[in-house]
Write an enzyme that holds these catalytic residues in place. Sequence first.
Site, PDB file in Angstrom:
ATOM      1  N   ASN A 128      -5.857 -32.921 -44.834  1.00 44.54           N
ATOM      2  CA  ASN A 128      -6.102 -34.210 -44.217  1.00 44.54           C
ATOM      3  C   ASN A 128      -4.733 -35.039 -44.098  1.00 44.54           C
ATOM      4  O   ASN A 128      -5.160 -35.988 -43.153  1.00 44.54           O
ATOM      5  CB  ASN A 128      -7.149 -34.913 -45.320  1.00 44.54           C
ATOM      6  CG  ASN A 128      -6.596 -35.052 -46.546  1.00 44.54           C
ATOM      7  OD1 ASN A 128      -6.271 -34.262 -47.416  1.00 44.54           O
ATOM      8  ND2 ASN A 128      -6.538 -36.469 -47.041  1.00 44.54           N
ATOM      9  N   HIS A 129      -3.859 -34.984 -44.921  1.00 40.62           N
ATOM     10  CA  HIS A 129      -2.686 -35.860 -44.670  1.00 40.62           C
ATOM     11  C   HIS A 129      -1.813 -35.495 -43.430  1.00 40.62           C
ATOM     12  O   HIS A 129      -1.599 -36.528 -42.649  1.00 40.62           O
ATOM     13  CB  HIS A 129      -1.686 -35.558 -45.792  1.00 40.62           C
ATOM     14  CG  HIS A 129      -1.884 -36.596 -47.021  1.00 40.62           C
ATOM     15  ND1 HIS A 129      -0.975 -37.512 -47.269  1.00 40.62           N
ATOM     16  CD2 HIS A 129      -3.228 -36.615 -47.909  1.00 40.62           C
ATOM     17  CE1 HIS A 129      -1.513 -38.269 -48.264  1.00 40.62           C
ATOM     18  NE2 HIS A 129      -2.779 -37.380 -48.711  1.00 40.62           N
ATOM     19  N   HIS A 179      -9.739 -27.208 -47.427  1.00 41.51           N
ATOM     20  CA  HIS A 179      -8.778 -28.219 -48.129  1.00 41.51           C
ATOM     21  C   HIS A 179      -9.958 -29.398 -48.168  1.00 41.51           C
ATOM     22  O   HIS A 179     -10.074 -30.269 -47.261  1.00 41.51           O
ATOM     23  CB  HIS A 179      -7.772 -28.420 -47.186  1.00 41.51           C
ATOM     24  CG  HIS A 179      -6.760 -29.818 -47.611  1.00 41.51           C
ATOM     25  ND1 HIS A 179      -5.772 -29.678 -48.538  1.00 41.51           N
ATOM     26  CD2 HIS A 179      -6.754 -31.048 -47.547  1.00 41.51           C
ATOM     27  CE1 HIS A 179      -5.149 -30.613 -48.677  1.00 41.51           C
ATOM     28  NE2 HIS A 179      -5.874 -31.540 -48.308  1.00 41.51           N
ATOM     29  N   HIS A 216       3.124 -31.864 -49.652  1.00 36.73           N
ATOM     30  CA  HIS A 216       3.471 -33.020 -49.351  1.00 36.73           C
ATOM     31  C   HIS A 216       4.985 -33.159 -48.957  1.00 36.73           C
ATOM     32  O   HIS A 216       5.569 -34.455 -49.359  1.00 36.73           O
ATOM     33  CB  HIS A 216       2.895 -34.205 -50.363  1.00 36.73           C
ATOM     34  CG  HIS A 216       1.497 -34.231 -50.518  1.00 36.73           C
ATOM     35  ND1 HIS A 216       0.505 -35.068 -49.619  1.00 36.73           N
ATOM     36  CD2 HIS A 216       0.733 -33.650 -51.163  1.00 36.73           C
ATOM     37  CE1 HIS A 216      -0.373 -34.704 -50.021  1.00 36.73           C
ATOM     38  NE2 HIS A 216      -0.511 -33.937 -50.868  1.00 36.73           N
ATOM     39  N   ASP A 256      -1.871 -29.922 -46.710  1.00 43.86           N
ATOM     40  CA  ASP A 256      -1.022 -30.906 -46.767  1.00 43.86           C
ATOM     41  C   ASP A 256       0.264 -30.236 -47.184  1.00 43.86           C
ATOM     42  O   ASP A 256       0.906 -30.627 -48.195  1.00 43.86           O
ATOM     43  CB  ASP A 256      -1.697 -31.602 -48.074  1.00 43.86           C
ATOM     44  CG  ASP A 256      -2.697 -32.854 -47.727  1.00 43.86           C
ATOM     45  OD1 ASP A 256      -2.732 -32.900 -46.245  1.00 43.86           O
ATOM     46  OD2 ASP A 256      -3.095 -33.619 -48.397  1.00 43.86           O
TER      47      ASP A 256
END
Length: 386
Positions: A86-87, A153, A12, A51
Amino acid sequence: MPTRLLHISDTHLGNRQYGSDLRRNDFADSFEKAIEYAVEQDVDAVVHTGDLFDSRDPSLPDLNRCIDTLQRLELAGIPFYGIVGNHERKMDDQYLDLIEKTGAAERLTRHPTQVTDEVTLYGIDAVTKPAWHAEDFQLEAPPEDTFTILCMHQLLDPPVPDIFADHPLSDVLEQVNVDLDALALGDYHETVGTVETGTKVWYAGSTERCAKDEIEPRTVSLLEIDDGELTRREWELDTRDFITIGITFAEGDDHSYADDVIDRHNVEDKVVSVALNGEATSVTSRDVRKAVINRGAAVCRVDDQRGGPNIDLSGRPSGGIESADRLIQEKLGEQNLSEISLEIEERVRTGDVARSGFDNEVEELLIEAQDEAFDGQPATGAEGQE
């Protein structure tokens, strides 16, 4: 010699947690520590299961720092393999593709990627919930006599608890057409694993705490494959501590009361979350935040629930998954929408297209869908007119 891999996930990068640039730096630091550990251990490769970034459009400084970090692996002769989470997932080309052009990373696909003569990797990017039912899990056949690992993921049950999972693990294992030895996963921020029908399945967890209830230490997974057997052990990352403080006010409690409660905790250099409950008083949330910061806290977040509705949150689920996108996708999954409708919806929601160009973008999508429906021929009416 055994093949040794470092599995990391959910870094992240670029996450300004609680609006803090210091926390954004923490996420980058944890990623660098994981990469430094890979170099120290002289692994054969680093595998990242999605991510890498916290958003679809990471800032240029975040992107540059990521590339600088990965180039340390490149200098050590250690490849970096990844998939898209997904982010960070975009509709078209991904930032992982851009990094790949620098030579610092390689994107895993449904085609086999051989790390060594003994180990083969595959990758499937994050699949949205509405598209899951139509997903094709077919993989190109691996070389003979290799240990096969598929990277994904997704939130799969098991090993993710059912309340958090989006899909059963059996959806994947029953549809994949090759004999998988292992499934390395991302998206769940805790380190959990299981063995299902002879396939080892696990999550490496996130490298930083993305929510205050992610209590367990952050880790990366060191994998060793020797003669067809996989051994996995966790290495703990040195990350900033989190602490939660609850202050329940009675009528008449003042600043000295709040100070007394705060002083019972060591907040030095920590991320502090303070929950204010009870009666409304002259002590403001800003006062509390200032008091915590003055005692050396790195970051302070105050949640003031005083005088609000009495809602019992004790039985709510805990975990590290907070995503409005996920809730929207879940509702969309209940609707009978076409692929083109889902694609237009996502572009509206994610803002990938500037307002000035949105009409043209949608028009292009509709034209492409029309051409596909009519085998490349323009659709015409009964009179032969478009």
